[in-house]
Write a protein that holds these residues in place. Sequence first.
Motif, PDB file in Angstrom:
ATOM      1  N   GLY A  76       0.310  14.188   3.136  1.00  0.00           N
ATOM      2  CA  GLY A  76       0.824  15.470   2.672  1.00  0.00           C
ATOM      3  C   GLY A  76       1.483  15.351   1.322  1.00  0.00           C
ATOM      4  O   GLY A  76       0.872  14.896   0.346  1.00  0.00           O
ATOM      5  N   ASP A  77       2.768  15.708   1.242  1.00  0.00           N
ATOM      6  CA  ASP A  77       3.500  15.653  -0.020  1.00  0.00           C
ATOM      7  C   ASP A  77       4.220  14.326  -0.221  1.00  0.00           C
ATOM      8  O   ASP A  77       5.096  14.224  -1.095  1.00  0.00           O
ATOM      9  N   HIS A  78       3.858  13.325   0.568  1.00  0.00           N
ATOM     10  CA  HIS A  78       4.504  12.026   0.474  1.00  0.00           C
ATOM     11  C   HIS A  78       3.473  10.902   0.425  1.00  0.00           C
ATOM     12  O   HIS A  78       2.285  11.114   0.722  1.00  0.00           O
ATOM     13  N   TYR A  79       3.951   9.721   0.031  1.00  0.00           N
ATOM     14  CA  TYR A  79       3.209   8.478   0.204  1.00  0.00           C
ATOM     15  C   TYR A  79       3.952   7.637   1.241  1.00  0.00           C
ATOM     16  O   TYR A  79       5.194   7.613   1.245  1.00  0.00           O
ATOM     17  N   ILE A  80       3.194   6.972   2.096  1.00  0.00           N
ATOM     18  CA  ILE A  80       3.797   6.057   3.065  1.00  0.00           C
ATOM     19  C   ILE A  80       3.575   4.644   2.532  1.00  0.00           C
ATOM     20  O   ILE A  80       2.444   4.181   2.424  1.00  0.00           O
ATOM     21  N   VAL A  81       4.680   3.980   2.193  1.00  0.00           N
ATOM     22  CA  VAL A  81       4.606   2.671   1.539  1.00  0.00           C
ATOM     23  C   VAL A  81       4.912   1.554   2.538  1.00  0.00           C
ATOM     24  O   VAL A  81       5.923   1.600   3.256  1.00  0.00           O
ATOM     25  N   ASN A  82       4.032   0.549   2.560  1.00  0.00           N
ATOM     26  CA  ASN A  82       4.222  -0.626   3.405  1.00  0.00           C
ATOM     27  C   ASN A  82       3.903  -1.883   2.603  1.00  0.00           C
ATOM     28  O   ASN A  82       2.945  -1.900   1.816  1.00  0.00           O
ATOM     29  N   GLY A  83       4.708  -2.910   2.804  1.00  0.00           N
ATOM     30  CA  GLY A  83       4.459  -4.171   2.114  1.00  0.00           C
ATOM     31  C   GLY A  83       5.753  -4.868   1.755  1.00  0.00           C
ATOM     32  O   GLY A  83       6.824  -4.557   2.300  1.00  0.00           O
ATOM     33  N   SER A  84       5.677  -5.800   0.824  1.00  0.00           N
ATOM     34  CA  SER A  84       6.864  -6.539   0.407  1.00  0.00           C
ATOM     35  C   SER A  84       6.681  -7.044  -1.017  1.00  0.00           C
ATOM     36  O   SER A  84       5.560  -7.176  -1.508  1.00  0.00           O
ATOM     37  N   LYS A  85       7.800  -7.311  -1.652  1.00  0.00           N
ATOM     38  CA  LYS A  85       7.824  -7.861  -3.006  1.00  0.00           C
ATOM     39  C   LYS A  85       8.805  -9.028  -3.038  1.00  0.00           C
ATOM     40  O   LYS A  85       9.718  -9.114  -2.217  1.00  0.00           O
ATOM     41  N   THR A  86       8.630  -9.915  -4.001  1.00  0.00           N
ATOM     42  CA  THR A  86       9.545 -11.050  -4.124  1.00  0.00           C
ATOM     43  C   THR A  86       9.818 -11.368  -5.590  1.00  0.00           C
ATOM     44  O   THR A  86       9.106 -10.896  -6.476  1.00  0.00           O
TER      45      THR A  86
ATOM     46  N   THR B 114       0.826  -1.211   0.000  1.00  0.00           N
ATOM     47  CA  THR B 114       0.000   0.000   0.000  1.00  0.00           C
ATOM     48  C   THR B 114       0.861   1.263   0.000  1.00  0.00           C
ATOM     49  O   THR B 114       2.000   1.263   0.476  1.00  0.00           O
ATOM     50  N   ALA B 115       0.276   2.331  -0.534  1.00  0.00           N
ATOM     51  CA  ALA B 115       0.899   3.653  -0.508  1.00  0.00           C
ATOM     52  C   ALA B 115      -0.180   4.644  -0.093  1.00  0.00           C
ATOM     53  O   ALA B 115      -1.107   4.923  -0.855  1.00  0.00           O
ATOM     54  N   VAL B 116      -0.077   5.149   1.123  1.00  0.00           N
ATOM     55  CA  VAL B 116      -1.091   6.030   1.689  1.00  0.00           C
ATOM     56  C   VAL B 116      -0.594   7.474   1.652  1.00  0.00           C
ATOM     57  O   VAL B 116       0.533   7.762   2.091  1.00  0.00           O
ATOM     58  N   ARG B 117      -1.407   8.360   1.114  1.00  0.00           N
ATOM     59  CA  ARG B 117      -1.024   9.770   1.024  1.00  0.00           C
ATOM     60  C   ARG B 117      -0.863  10.382   2.407  1.00  0.00           C
ATOM     61  O   ARG B 117      -1.674  10.196   3.312  1.00  0.00           O
TER      62      ARG B 117
ATOM     63  N   ASP C 118      18.957   0.733  -8.201  1.00  0.00           N
ATOM     64  CA  ASP C 118      18.962   2.042  -7.548  1.00  0.00           C
ATOM     65  C   ASP C 118      17.587   2.697  -7.610  1.00  0.00           C
ATOM     66  O   ASP C 118      17.222   3.481  -6.741  1.00  0.00           O
ATOM     67  N   LEU C 119      16.829   2.380  -8.651  1.00  0.00           N
ATOM     68  CA  LEU C 119      15.465   2.874  -8.809  1.00  0.00           C
ATOM     69  C   LEU C 119      14.561   1.669  -9.043  1.00  0.00           C
ATOM     70  O   LEU C 119      14.846   0.831  -9.910  1.00  0.00           O
ATOM     71  N   VAL C 120      13.479   1.586  -8.286  1.00  0.00           N
ATOM     72  CA  VAL C 120      12.562   0.455  -8.404  1.00  0.00           C
ATOM     73  C   VAL C 120      11.155   0.984  -8.688  1.00  0.00           C
ATOM     74  O   VAL C 120      10.551   1.655  -7.842  1.00  0.00           O
ATOM     75  N   VAL C 121      10.657   0.720  -9.891  1.00  0.00           N
ATOM     76  CA  VAL C 121       9.274   1.052 -10.215  1.00  0.00           C
ATOM     77  C   VAL C 121       8.397   0.048  -9.463  1.00  0.00           C
ATOM     78  O   VAL C 121       8.413  -1.148  -9.763  1.00  0.00           O
ATOM     79  N   THR C 122       7.665   0.547  -8.492  1.00  0.00           N
ATOM     80  CA  THR C 122       6.965  -0.315  -7.540  1.00  0.00           C
ATOM     81  C   THR C 122       5.457  -0.215  -7.731  1.00  0.00           C
ATOM     82  O   THR C 122       4.891   0.884  -7.744  1.00  0.00           O
ATOM     83  N   VAL C 123       4.836  -1.373  -7.880  1.00  0.00           N
ATOM     84  CA  VAL C 123       3.375  -1.440  -8.045  1.00  0.00           C
ATOM     85  C   VAL C 123       2.744  -1.426  -6.665  1.00  0.00           C
ATOM     86  O   VAL C 123       3.008  -2.310  -5.834  1.00  0.00           O
ATOM     87  N   VAL C 124       1.915  -0.424  -6.415  1.00  0.00           N
ATOM     88  CA  VAL C 124       1.320  -0.246  -5.084  1.00  0.00           C
ATOM     89  C   VAL C 124      -0.184  -0.010  -5.194  1.00  0.00           C
ATOM     90  O   VAL C 124      -0.702   0.359  -6.253  1.00  0.00           O
ATOM     91  N   LYS C 125      -0.865  -0.213  -4.090  1.00  0.00           N
ATOM     92  CA  LYS C 125      -2.289   0.113  -4.002  1.00  0.00           C
ATOM     93  C   LYS C 125      -2.424   1.470  -3.305  1.00  0.00           C
ATOM     94  O   LYS C 125      -2.127   1.611  -2.118  1.00  0.00           O
ATOM     95  N   THR C 126      -2.863   2.464  -4.050  1.00  0.00           N
ATOM     96  CA  THR C 126      -3.133   3.773  -3.454  1.00  0.00           C
ATOM     97  C   THR C 126      -4.582   3.869  -2.993  1.00  0.00           C
ATOM     98  O   THR C 126      -4.930   4.741  -2.205  1.00  0.00           O
ATOM     99  N   ASN C 127      -5.421   2.948  -3.476  1.00  0.00           N
ATOM    100  CA  ASN C 127      -6.810   2.851  -3.012  1.00  0.00           C
ATOM    101  C   ASN C 127      -7.234   1.382  -3.092  1.00  0.00           C
ATOM    102  O   ASN C 127      -7.734   0.931  -4.113  1.00  0.00           O
TER     103      ASN C 127
END
Length: 380
Positions: free
Chosen positions: A146-156, A141-144, A165-174
């Motif tokens: 302010g000017d940030h998202y708070i991301v929690n979870g894991s990938k494998t 998940t990525a919860v708004r 160095d850069l990871v395009v991450t699939v998240v649930k914003t809703n």
Amino acid sequence: MKRPIFNDEHQMFRETVRAFIDKEVTPHHPQWEKEGMVSREVWRKAGEMGFLCFDAPEEYGGAGLQDFRYNSIVSEELWRAGATGIGWGLHSDIVLPYLMHYANAEQKKRWLPKLIAGEHILAIAMSEPAAGSDLAGIRTTAVRDGDHYIVNGSKTFITNGIMSDLVVTVVKTNPELKHKGISLLVLERGMEGFERGRKLDKIGLKAQDTAELFFDNVRVPRENLLGDEGKGFVYLMQQLPQERLHVAIGAMGSAEAAFEMTLKYIRERHAFGKPVGSFQNSRFKMAEMKTEIEIGFAFIDKCIMALNARELTTEEASMAKWWTTDLQKRVADECLQLFGGYGYMTEYPISKNYLDARVQSIYAGTNEIMKEVIGRGLGL
């Protein structure tokens, strides 16, 4: 059989790539397999040679080449050399398109130069412990805030997972909106709470740093959102055909390599007083494989040109992915059999070819999913 989609310039490029692999990759690959990852130096050297991010604009240091034939040459040559630890294809062919299509001008200026130079490495984080081909089932998940998202979870099962160095991450914003609640965020090395797990111990692709990723209240700036919030699933569906074609191209390079090393072996290896290749079974097996490999390249080349013309469909890419990877595995198996007991020994490259091939029908969407996509395209 000559492949007419390639002109003299492409052939010169192929020779350059092959020479680079012979000098900078092949001598080091066994050590990289022991270490479970390749060196960053070879990435920087590839960047210097212009082997990364072909279609990135010249203003950022790229070549601006909108021609997937160059991408295909690199993939084919790496697989042909057994250099399966090099993640250039994932970097350039699979992840870069998300930045090219959905990043804004500021993001491109910030990220592209170092990606083109091989100083920074890309990964994409889709799969989770409880969600592989079912992207709608992800739980990160990525919860708004302010000017940030708070991301929690894991990938494998994340390719380039350790080195990226850069990871395009699939998240649930809703989470309540399922597909329409998915977004793409770029997480960067060094963000607090972003941790790499262990390098996963695989049966093949030993030099490829496949890893777990963990996100514990990672604060990601809104400026790292790719495209629009809630459009992530649409973006994934738009880019998956190129990813699947990339896998298919590698499959054909691998199948051809297995065939060539086996042809050489059965000409030299003797049994019952004559070359193994002189037996009818050997001739028939090789004839069948040669025919299927030629058919595979004919279809793949058609797909490459369709992609260049922006005409490659999801169904066609799915056909290419499932058929070529099944062929790759079948060829590897038949070739190993022709090597006899020696084929089961790790000192013979055919054993590595066999092991590296197995995952190809699993990632980028399992081959069963590919057939579902094709079947639905038929209205079934």
